[in-house]
Every structure is written in structure tokens, then in C-alpha cells.
Scaffold this active site. Sequence first.
Site, PDB file in Angstrom:
ATOM      1  N   HIS A 113      -4.497  -7.687   0.408  1.00 11.09           N
ATOM      2  CA  HIS A 113      -4.289  -6.561   0.136  1.00 11.09           C
ATOM      3  C   HIS A 113      -3.720  -6.515   1.864  1.00 11.09           C
ATOM      4  O   HIS A 113      -1.676  -6.056   1.734  1.00 11.09           O
ATOM      5  CB  HIS A 113      -4.761  -5.540   0.151  1.00 11.09           C
ATOM      6  N   ASP A 137       1.184  -1.533  -0.122  1.00  8.64           N
ATOM      7  CA  ASP A 137      -0.042  -0.199  -0.198  1.00  8.64           C
ATOM      8  C   ASP A 137       0.985   1.415  -0.332  1.00  8.64           C
ATOM      9  O   ASP A 137       1.740   1.331  -1.059  1.00  8.64           O
ATOM     10  CB  ASP A 137      -0.828  -0.199   1.131  1.00  8.64           C
ATOM     11  N   TYR A 174      -3.358  11.082   0.509  1.00 11.05           N
ATOM     12  CA  TYR A 174      -3.718  10.969  -0.480  1.00 11.05           C
ATOM     13  C   TYR A 174      -3.922  12.167  -1.755  1.00 11.05           C
ATOM     14  O   TYR A 174      -3.040  12.270  -2.606  1.00 11.05           O
ATOM     15  CB  TYR A 174      -5.320  10.328  -0.404  1.00 11.05           C
TER      16      TYR A 174
END
Length: 490
Positions: free
Chosen positions: A466, A265, A412
Amino acid sequence: MEPPDQIRGVMWLEILLASVLGFVIYWFVSKDKEETLPLEDGWWGPGVRPTAGEDESIRPFKVETSDEEINGLELSSGNKLSLVLCLIHLLYLRSCILLQDLHQRIDKVRLSPPLEDSRFHYGFNSNYLKKVISYWRNEFDWRKQVETLNRYPHFKTKIEGLDIHFIHVKPPQLPSGQTPKPLLMVHGWPGSFYEFYKIIPLLTDPKNHGLSDEHVFEVICPSIPGYGFSEASSKKGFDSVATARIFYKLMLRLGFQQFYIQGGDWGALICTNMAQLVPSHVKGLHLNMAFILRNFYTLTLLLGWRFGRLFGYTKRDMELMYSLKKIFFNLLRESGYLHIQSTKPDTVGCALNDSPVGLAAYILEKFSTWTNPEFRDLEDGGLERKFSLDDLLTGVMLYWTTGTITSSQRFYKENMRLDNRHEGIKVHVPMGFAAFPCEVIHVPEKWVKSKYPKLISYSYMPRGGHFAAFEEPELLAQDIHKFVGLLERQ
């Protein structure tokens, strides 16, 4: 009306020729250049950098310790004991108040009933959410989980104006004549340093956990600034490159001139940036996710289903990548959060920072469908197939008790810029990659090698998604050992 076979054949030939021409153009434009990112400097704390310099001390930290300072108390030999007792009492009261507030908010939750047979297709199913919050309210023992969190040594240190939190775990024992290998492991969103708690013993004490002790690590797991116990930036622009530079400085401060790094990630991007910033300090890079955007091979995605072998895709790549329709809709379903957090993170952050149940639903939904996309077909989202509720809620509590969901989401927005310099720079350090089959998107070996030319280990993992270190610590640990073994035998 269907075109004749001859016309269809010409169409496919034109597409193939256009792809070849595109490849030639791309090859000339992006020949290997041993570029590195400039190692700049920054100040992300409030105000301006102090002229007196920064306190570089490394301080022990405990999870239950309040960040609030108790002012106006003078220590003397006569009142040290009473102060300690007072601190313990205050911390206990603070913990009680925190839990009382949490329980009151849970008790006032308003849930919308799910549609019939909707399972996890509309997001977190509120029928199952009732079970989660009932456990959270009545059975989850936060104090016990705090003891678990403090099983490993925690520290804090100031870097570029921010208080950086990390755990540093050394091997309990070493084979004769062996020194531990420093390994930095970096989490992502919506995770935390806690994701690594089950893999750490497999790296620091492998022999007692069924693995070879040929390679023994000492593990450093920092919290990304703005996540958990690491201070958030006070200024705009704090991105993965700034984080990579801070973590590099952390490793230097701990006395490591060369080290291994591992991440998935955001951790994958941060570790990649570290390798781009200071390749001479990174002995090896191991990832279980890769951000590969500006690359010829990504342009072949539409043609790969028909010309996969021409582009170097294996049978397993084809199984994991196609059908395109399924992948496209999966990405569409799973990327709504990405658009929100890349544009207006503070807006949704207001809701999540105010509602513990909303926060739990928002975070834990990712631990369902990012673990396995088929879990959306289950009434409980498959959450307890890979994780315990204690582990999942501990992760939620690390966001709730620190109030860091908004600052974590800002990461982000800071990283989704068109002028990211690092995207076009290849990584010239030895690299290993673990391809877990249920990752949000599969990255074939050809794609990885185009950005990481010194790829020496690429593994198709038998299961997992993930949150690799959290889901499948044994598999990930084995692959890290394998990669380091291959590298050090070269």
C-alpha cells in the site's frame, strides 16, 4: 442433496445470461461522456471569507518553527540579534517541553499482554510494542529527524482560508536544453509528505541514482488539510474534491499551468478529482491505487473465478484476486478502522490524540498488514522488513506533534457520502497505473480502464504494498518514468 449436473449447468447458464444482460444495461447507462466536475469555490477557515481578499503569498516554513506567534515585540536594528537568540532559546525550550511530555506519557503506558501465539492477528502485538516504545523513549532522536525533514524546502500559503503546507524540490542539475516537469505527489492516511522523501531524488536527480535523465521532475508534495502542517478545515463537508481544488490552486500559484500528478490511498482519489475538475491542466495522472465502485466489472467479481477470461482477467489478475473467501476476510479484517473513522472519528480521536503509544499502535499496525497481509503471522508484524523504526516513528511524530490525528480521520466521514458526484464521472486524461501485489485489494486493468479510458500504462509490480513510495521508491520511480516516457512519445 447435490443437484444433478444438468441442473447445475442450467444454473450457471442463467447466471451467465444475467451477467450479460447486466453488462448491456450498464453499457447503455454509462456510455463515455466527457463530463467534468464543476470547478466551484470554498472557504474552510474560521468564520466568513474576508472581504479584503486572501493573502496569496508563499512563505518559507521550517518544521521546528512554532506556529505560535510571539506578540508584543518590536523589531529594530538594535534588538534583531537578541530576538533571534530569544526565538532560538524559546524553540529549544518548547522542543524540550514537548519531548518531556512525550516521555512522561510513554512512561505511564498501560499495556494488556497479548494472547499466546496471537502475533498480529488481534492487532498490534503488545510484546513487540514494548520494543518500539523503548526505542522511541530511549534512542529515537527527534531533533535529528527534524533536520532530515528540513532537508527539502518547506513552504506555506493560504488557500480558501487554510494554511497549506508543502515541500517543493527542484532538480539540482538539468541536462542541457531540458526543463523539469512539474509533478504533484499526494499522500494518504495514515501517511504524510514524508513518505516521498526517498523517491524524490529518483525523480529530481535520476542520473545520479541509476535512472535515465530523459525525464527530470520538480516535485511538489503538499500535506492534505488536517494532516501534519496543513491547517484543518473549520467547517463540515471538506472532502477530496475540495482538496483537489485547493491543490490545483496551489499549482497555479506556483506558476504551473500544466503538470503531472501522482498518488495512492487518499492521494489517488484527490488526484483523480483534479483530473475530473481541470483535465486541460493535467498532462498525465499516475496512480498506485484506484477507487472503482460504480462499475460493471466489479459486479463480475463473484463470477470471475470461473469466467475470468471472459471478463478480460489475466492469469496474474486471477492469482491476485482469488480465492474470494481469502479476499473477503482480508477486507473484513482490514476495514474496521474505516467504519469507525467514517462514522465517529472524533470519539476514537480523543484517545489517540491523548496517548502517544495508542497513536503509534493504531498507525503502525497499518504499516504492517497493508505492506504485506502475511506479516500478521509474524511476532513483530514484519515492520522492520521494509522500514526503519526512525522512519516509522517520524511518521507518528508528525501526527503527535501537530495533534492532527482527529482532523485526519474526519476526512473519511466527509468522503463517505452517497451523493459523491465524482464516482460516476470517467477520467479523460492520460493515465498510468502501478499494481502492487500486496495492495489491500487488486484492481485489474479492465477495471482501471473502465474509469480511466486513456490508460496507456498498466504495470504488475514485482513486490510491494500500500505504501508504495515509502516501501519501494525505486520501483515506483521507474514506473513513473516509464509512464511519462510512453505519454510524451505519443
